[in-house]
Design an enzyme around this catalytic site. Structure first.
Site, PDB file in Angstrom:
ATOM      1  N   ASP A  31     -35.270 -30.218  12.959  1.00  0.00           N
ATOM      2  CA  ASP A  31     -35.557 -30.816  14.266  1.00  0.00           C
ATOM      3  C   ASP A  31     -34.668 -30.182  15.335  1.00  0.00           C
ATOM      4  OD1 ASP A  31     -36.735 -32.471  16.101  1.00  0.00           O
ATOM      5  OD2 ASP A  31     -35.574 -34.250  15.563  1.00  0.00           O
ATOM      6  N   ASN A  33     -35.895 -27.777  17.857  1.00  0.00           N
ATOM      7  CA  ASN A  33     -36.325 -26.490  18.437  1.00  0.00           C
ATOM      8  C   ASN A  33     -36.602 -26.627  19.933  1.00  0.00           C
ATOM      9  OD1 ASN A  33     -36.311 -25.555  15.834  1.00  0.00           O
ATOM     10  ND2 ASN A  33     -38.536 -25.521  15.589  1.00  0.00           N
ATOM     11  N   TRP A  36     -33.379 -27.037  21.921  1.00  0.00           N
ATOM     12  CA  TRP A  36     -32.668 -25.753  21.944  1.00  0.00           C
ATOM     13  C   TRP A  36     -33.238 -24.882  23.067  1.00  0.00           C
ATOM     14  CZ3 TRP A  36     -33.860 -20.607  21.637  1.00  0.00           C
ATOM     15  CH2 TRP A  36     -32.814 -19.728  21.326  1.00  0.00           C
ATOM     16  N   ARG A  44     -40.730 -23.996  24.950  1.00  0.00           N
ATOM     17  CA  ARG A  44     -40.522 -24.615  23.631  1.00  0.00           C
ATOM     18  C   ARG A  44     -40.888 -23.665  22.489  1.00  0.00           C
ATOM     19  NH1 ARG A  44     -40.230 -29.898  23.183  1.00  0.00           N
ATOM     20  NH2 ARG A  44     -41.280 -29.904  21.160  1.00  0.00           N
ATOM     21  N   GLU A  78     -48.187 -36.092  12.697  1.00  0.00           N
ATOM     22  CA  GLU A  78     -48.034 -36.471  14.113  1.00  0.00           C
ATOM     23  C   GLU A  78     -47.977 -35.236  15.020  1.00  0.00           C
ATOM     24  OE1 GLU A  78     -46.087 -37.763  11.606  1.00  0.00           O
ATOM     25  OE2 GLU A  78     -47.245 -39.629  11.554  1.00  0.00           O
ATOM     26  N   ASN A  79     -47.554 -34.099  14.487  1.00  0.00           N
ATOM     27  CA  ASN A  79     -47.432 -32.888  15.317  1.00  0.00           C
ATOM     28  C   ASN A  79     -48.779 -32.403  15.869  1.00  0.00           C
ATOM     29  OD1 ASN A  79     -44.676 -31.383  13.418  1.00  0.00           O
ATOM     30  ND2 ASN A  79     -44.639 -32.724  15.208  1.00  0.00           N
TER      31      ASN A  79
HETATM   32  C1  FPP Z   1     -38.971 -29.720  15.452  1.00  0.00           C
HETATM   33  O1  FPP Z   1     -38.630 -29.271  16.702  1.00  0.00           O
HETATM   34  C2  FPP Z   1     -39.621 -28.760  14.620  1.00  0.00           C
HETATM   35  C3  FPP Z   1     -40.972 -28.696  14.355  1.00  0.00           C
HETATM   36  C4  FPP Z   1     -41.975 -29.491  15.068  1.00  0.00           C
HETATM   37  C5  FPP Z   1     -41.536 -27.860  13.335  1.00  0.00           C
HETATM   38  C6  FPP Z   1     -40.607 -26.921  12.635  1.00  0.00           C
HETATM   39  C7  FPP Z   1     -41.058 -25.545  12.854  1.00  0.00           C
HETATM   40  C8  FPP Z   1     -40.288 -24.454  12.717  1.00  0.00           C
HETATM   41  C9  FPP Z   1     -38.903 -24.507  12.236  1.00  0.00           C
HETATM   42  C10 FPP Z   1     -40.806 -23.098  13.068  1.00  0.00           C
HETATM   43  C11 FPP Z   1     -41.881 -22.556  12.217  1.00  0.00           C
HETATM   44  C12 FPP Z   1     -41.857 -22.937  10.791  1.00  0.00           C
HETATM   45  C13 FPP Z   1     -42.020 -22.080   9.772  1.00  0.00           C
HETATM   46  C14 FPP Z   1     -42.081 -22.572   8.373  1.00  0.00           C
HETATM   47  C15 FPP Z   1     -42.110 -20.644   9.994  1.00  0.00           C
HETATM   48  P1  FPP Z   1     -39.079 -30.141  17.936  1.00  0.00           P
HETATM   49  O2  FPP Z   1     -40.109 -29.362  18.668  1.00  0.00           O
HETATM   50  O3  FPP Z   1     -39.498 -31.511  17.514  1.00  0.00           O
HETATM   51  O4  FPP Z   1     -37.744 -30.227  18.739  1.00  0.00           O
HETATM   52  P2  FPP Z   1     -37.332 -31.321  19.825  1.00  0.00           P
HETATM   53  O5  FPP Z   1     -37.270 -32.648  19.102  1.00  0.00           O
HETATM   54  O6  FPP Z   1     -36.014 -30.853  20.292  1.00  0.00           O
HETATM   55  O7  FPP Z   1     -38.375 -31.290  20.900  1.00  0.00           O
END
Ligand code: FPP
Length: 251
Positions: A31, A33, A36, A44, A78-79
Site C-alpha cells: 500500500d 503507491n 508516494w 499515481r 475493490e480496485n
Molecule cells: C496500493 O497503492 C497498491 C495497489 C492498488 C496495487 C499494488 C500494485 C503494485 C505494487 C504495482 C503493480 C503490481 C505488480 C504485481 C507488478 P494505492 O494506490 O492504494 O496507494 P495509496 O493508498 O497511497 O493511494
C-alpha cells in the site's frame, strides 16, 4: 539460485536471521503507491510503476532469504472501482511485469500462482498469466502467489456456494464439513496459511485480504510507503518476527 549461498550473503552483512525460524509463507499488502506519487507531485501511475520495481526487489529478496511462499496483494476486488485510466495502467503494468519476470522466475526456480477472480482480468493479461503459470509449474524454489481481483469475502462466498451445491447434489454430507473442508474450497487450498502478514503505508487494516487464512498470522505494520520498501526493512521485519512467540491460541 542457491538459497544456502544467499543465506550466507545475508549473514555476511551482519544480519542475524535464523534460517531455521523463517516464516514459510509471507503475505504482503502493498500500500502507498498513490501517496508516494502525490508527495512528489507525480501521477499515481508513476507510483504504481515504482511499486512494481519494489515487487521485483522483494520477490528476489524473498527467494534469496529462503521464503517458501510469498503472496502479494496486487489488485483487490475493490480496485475495479478506481478510474478506468488507473485500472488499465495497473493491468498493463501487471502484464509487463509477467513478461519481464518470466525468465527471472525460470532462472530462480520460482513458481507463479494466482488467486482471485482471474476470469475478470482482461484477456491479454489472463493469457500471459496462464502462460507464465504453466511455464513455471515445475519450479520448486519458491512460490510467488499473486492476489489479483482478490477479495477475502468473495472467496468465502465462492467456497460456500461450492459446498452448498455439493451438499444439495448429495456429494457432501453437511455434518461431515470440517475446517479442512472449508480450506479445500478456498483459492489457497494447496498453500499453507501465512505465518507473517506485512502491510506498508501506515494503515492498520486488513482490507479484505486472506480473511480465513490469517487467523493465526503474525501481523506487522510499517509506515513506509510501498515504493520505498526495501530489502533491508524486510529483513528487519523478518528479524522482529523471529523474536515473537507464536502460541496459536495455546497458553
Ligand atoms: C496500493 O497503492 C497498491 C495497489 C492498488 C496495487 C499494488 C500494485 C503494485 C505494487 C504495482 C503493480 C503490481 C505488480 C504485481 C507488478 P494505492 O494506490 O492504494 O496507494 P495509496 O493508498 O497511497 O493511494
Amino acid at each position: 539460485m542457491n538459497s544456502e549461498l544467499s543465506a550466507a550473503d545475508v549473514s555476511d552483512r551482519d544480519i542475524q536471521l535464523d534460517p531455521a525460524r523463517l516464516p514459510a509463507h509471507v503475505a504482503i499488502i502493498m500500500d502507498g503507491n498513490g501517496r508516494w506519487a502525490r508527495q512528489r507531485l507525480l501521477n499515481r501511475v508513476l507510483g504504481h510503476e515504482k511499486g512494481a520495481d519494489t515487487v521485483r526487489a522483494i520477490v528476489t529478496a524473498s527467494r534469496e532469504i529462503g521464503i517458501s511462499t510469498l503472496t502479494l496483494y496486487a489488485f483487490s476486488t475493490e480496485n475495479w472501482q478506481r478510474s478506468v485510466l488507473e485500472v488499465s495502467a495497473l493491468m498493463s503494468l501487471l502484464k509487463k511485469f509477467l513478461e519481464s519476470e518470466k525468465p527471472v522466475m525460470m532462472a530462480n526456480d520460482i513458481r507463479l500462482n494466482a488467486i482471485g477472480q482471474i476470469e475478470r482480468l482482461p484477456d491479454d493479461v489472463q493469457n500471459v498469466l496462464r502462460a507464465v503459470m504453466q511455464a513455471t509449474a515445475e519450479n520448486q524454489g519458491m512460490r510467488l502467489n499473486l492476489a489479483l481481483s482478490y477479495g477475502g469475502r468473495a472467496e468465502i462466498v465462492r467456497m460456500a456456494r461450492t459446498i452448498a451445491e455439493k451438499a444439495i447434489s448429495g456429494v457432501l454430507e453437511p455434518s461431515s464439513i470440517t475446517e479442512n473442508t472449508i480450506v479445500d474450497y478456498l483459492y489457497t487450498h494447496d498453500i499453507p496459511d501465512p505465518d507473517l502478514l506485512i502491510r506498508t503505508s501506515g494503515e492498520m487494516r486488513i482490507s479484505n485480504f486472506l480473511l480465513w487464512q490469517i487467523a493465526y498470522s503474525e501481523l506487522y505494520f510499517t509506515s513506509t510507503l510501498w515504493p520505498d520498501f526495501s530489502k533491508e526493512e524486510y529483513v528487519n521485519i523478518l528479524k522482529a518476527y523471529q523474536q515473537r512467540e507464536r502460541r496459536f491460541g495455546a497458553a
